[in-house]
Write an enzyme that holds these catalytic residues in place. Structure first.
Site, PDB file in Angstrom:
ATOM      1  N   GLU A 197      -4.831  -4.649  -2.717  1.00  0.00           N
ATOM      2  CA  GLU A 197      -6.251  -4.669  -2.329  1.00  0.00           C
ATOM      3  C   GLU A 197      -7.000  -5.717  -3.152  1.00  0.00           C
ATOM      4  OE1 GLU A 197      -8.090  -0.759  -2.001  1.00  0.00           O
ATOM      5  OE2 GLU A 197      -6.768  -0.238  -0.327  1.00  0.00           O
ATOM      6  N   GLU A 320      -0.568   1.565   3.023  1.00  0.00           N
ATOM      7  CA  GLU A 320      -1.430   2.721   2.738  1.00  0.00           C
ATOM      8  C   GLU A 320      -2.026   3.183   4.057  1.00  0.00           C
ATOM      9  OE1 GLU A 320      -4.216   2.532  -0.558  1.00  0.00           O
ATOM     10  OE2 GLU A 320      -2.815   1.272  -1.692  1.00  0.00           O
TER      11      GLU A 320
HETATM   12  O1  AHR Z   1      -4.443   5.646  -2.206  1.00  0.00           O
HETATM   13  C1  AHR Z   1      -5.553   5.682  -3.045  1.00  0.00           C
HETATM   14  C2  AHR Z   1      -6.153   4.304  -3.278  1.00  0.00           C
HETATM   15  O2  AHR Z   1      -6.665   3.834  -2.069  1.00  0.00           O
HETATM   16  C3  AHR Z   1      -5.219   3.219  -3.723  1.00  0.00           C
HETATM   17  O3  AHR Z   1      -5.034   3.183  -5.099  1.00  0.00           O
HETATM   18  C4  AHR Z   1      -5.930   1.985  -3.284  1.00  0.00           C
HETATM   19  O4  AHR Z   1      -5.055   0.908  -3.042  1.00  0.00           O
HETATM   20  C5  AHR Z   1      -6.703   2.424  -2.057  1.00  0.00           C
HETATM   21  O5  AHR Z   1      -8.002   1.995  -2.088  1.00  0.00           O
END
Ligand code: AHR
Length: 522
Positions: A197, A320
């Site tokens: 991210e 994710e």
């Molecule tokens: O999954 C939780 C968080 O969500 C992770 O650390 C991040 O990459 C995302 O914003």
């Protein structure tokens, strides 16, 4: 709260269903003669971050703990996860990855520095779990490793050194240090991520800036060719395709995957996401229809990749995904700890079916996260553990690991609507498994109507369709430590139609996964 007598109905699935039926049966034709893309097992990847109980407490209790463990990893949790044939675990983050310095996590545990986990609650990070412990976990799970490197606050040299420490089989000082720390052979790293991210917690970069940085960092990742992991660039999220665009246009070589993150938030508003339990049918359909948005988002990014990478060398890794609700009750130490209901089970199945449909580009995903964080497989509270509805879906989908996707054409499929929200009621995926058997998954999002499906299979005279169905008596049904088996799969089967096909009854608000067997026809 909507209540439907789904459990009773499920039991009666092969007999006379108790719920309202669709008037016209839906036609489903699975073409077993035209296998398509491989549904890579890594599509069922998992994610374990140093976040709340995600590592410490939920998975790692330390070798001295009274909670039964193997080298510090909980026996109960690892044992449950092994049933999922977990192919891949991403570690150590997430946002934590861009704050993690790998040298903190090697050497004698007592000598490791204690840091502050500034990203997740400012709690002490003892570094009891580091590189060697993580690889022990993936060994215990029978999984492979996705190590996420630190671009945000680490240097090119630091990342390059970690790669050498992990993968070198030479007499270099770093390889010798790894051996001295107890691991003679190089660690098998399947994927290596360069930042996370980077548009946000990973450093607030612009896509072009990240792409330039990526080229520099990746240039100095120099494992031996036979131990080279897939190199993963950190991409965009939600509607934003500019990261896929910038990375795929600029980075030529030294790249295997670009990531993408998409969380399912019932309201679509981060400030008021919606509750994990106690929701109404409006929240149910909003959640399921929002999760299906990922189909279009993948398609948009895949179109960018098709332009910049027509040979499809670069994978699109959704590393994710899953539900994210407002904070609810949590055990001590829990952060982003949320309950998991029948709704989460359907979210998981809908996403997996969508990933299957994009298997030509999507080779790897990791749901957020494996234990005690967001849409978990397992929840713990001290020594107690319970598996979630999402866990059951992942177990039901194991036959899709490394299966060949098969065309599955639906006609006459109904819509599910409430207020101004509309979505297809039925989602289907079919594949020929490594076992040679055809497997089909069906998700009925409509909590009021069973869907009757007339199945034909090109190239197969169907003799039986048998498997499991997952549903429950309430939309927010969940498993708790005191009642751990409220949501669980039940045996399910279809009725042969006497003409080489079968009639499938998909209960309301359910996930069905079944094996289709019979005689091959010319
Ligand atoms: O999954 C939780 C968080 O969500 C992770 O650390 C991040 O990459 C995302 O914003």
């Amino acid at each position: 709260m909507i209540k439907t007598s789904l459990v009773a109905a499920l039991v009666a699935a092969a007999c006379a269903p108790a719920w309202a039926q669709d008037a016209a049966p839906v036609q489903l034709v699975i073409d077993t003669t035209r296998p398509g893309a491989l549904i890579d097992k890594d599509i069922q990847g998992q994610f374990a971050e140093h976040l709340g109980l995600g590592i410490y407490g939920g998975l790692w209790v330390g070798p001295q703990s009274k909670i039964p463990n193997v080298h510090g990893w909980r026996k109960d949790v690892v044992g449950a996860l092994r049933e999922l044939h977990v192919p891949l675990v991403r570690w150590p983050g997430g946002c934590f990855a861009d704050r993690y310095h790998w040298r903190d996590g090697i050497g004698p545990a007592a000598k490791r520095p204690v840091r502050v986990n500034a990203m997740w609650g400012g709690v002490p990070e003892t570094n009891a779990v580091g590189t060697h412990e993580f690889f022990d976990l993936v060994d215990q799970l029978g999984a492979r490793a996705y190590v996420n490197g630190n671009m945000g606050s680490g240097s090119v040299q630091e990342m390059s050194d970690w790669m050498e420490y992990l993968t070198a089989d030479s007499q270099s000082t770093l390889a010798k240090e790894r051996r001295a720390n107890g691991h003679a052979k190089p660690f098998p790293v399947a994927y290596f991520g360069v930042g996370n991210e980077s548009w946000g917690c990973g450093g607030h970069m612009k896509p072009e800036q990240y792409a330039a940085n990526y080229e520099q960092y990746a240039n100095f990742l120099e494992p031996a060719p036979q131990r080279r992991p897939r190199f993963v660039a950190s991409g965009g999220n939600d509607e934003d395709t500019s990261w896929t665009e910038a990375i795929s246009a600029r980075v030529k070589g030294n790249i295997d995957d670009i990531t993408f993150h998409y969380y399912t938030i019932p309201t679509g508003v981060w400030a008021h996401k919606g509750a994990a339990v106690g929701f109404d049918e409006a929240a149910w359909i909003q959640t399921l229809s929002r999760t299906e948005r990922i189909d279009g988002l993948i398609a948009k990014n895949a179109a960018v990749l098709d332009r910049n990478d027509p040979e499809k060398k670069i994978g699109f890794a959704v590393d994710e995904w899953g539900t994210w609700y407002d904070d609810g009750p949590a055990p001590a130490g829990g952060v982003l700890y949320q309950q998991n209901t029948l709704r989460d089970a359907l979210v998981a199945a809908l996403n997996l079916n969508i990933f299957h449909a994009h298997a030509d580009r999507v080779h790897m995903t990791s749901i957020a996260q494996m234990v005690d964080v967001l849409q978990s497989m397992v929840l713990t509270d001290g020594a107690r553990m319970v598996v979630t509805p999402t866990y059951h879906v992942f177990r039901m989908y194991v036959p899709f690991q490394d299966a060949a996707a098969l065309p599955a054409a639906l006609t006459g499929a109904p819509e599910y609507a409430l207020g101004d929200v509309r979505m297809p009621a039925l989602s289907v995926s079919a594949a020929r498994g490594k076992d040679g058997v055809v497997h089909v998954s069906l998700v009925n999002s409509d909590p009021h109507h069973a869907i009757t499906v007339a199945l034909k299979a090109t190239g197969l005279q169907v003799a039986s369709v048998r498997g499991e169905a997952l549903s429950a008596a309430q939309l927010d049904a969940r498993n708790t430590f005191d009642a751990p088996d409220i949501v669980h799969p039940s045996p399910w089967k279809a009725v042969p139609d006497g003409h080489g096909g079968a009639t499938l009854t998909v209960p309301p608000a359910s996930v069905v996964v079944a094996a289709v067997t019979g005689t091959a026809t010319p």
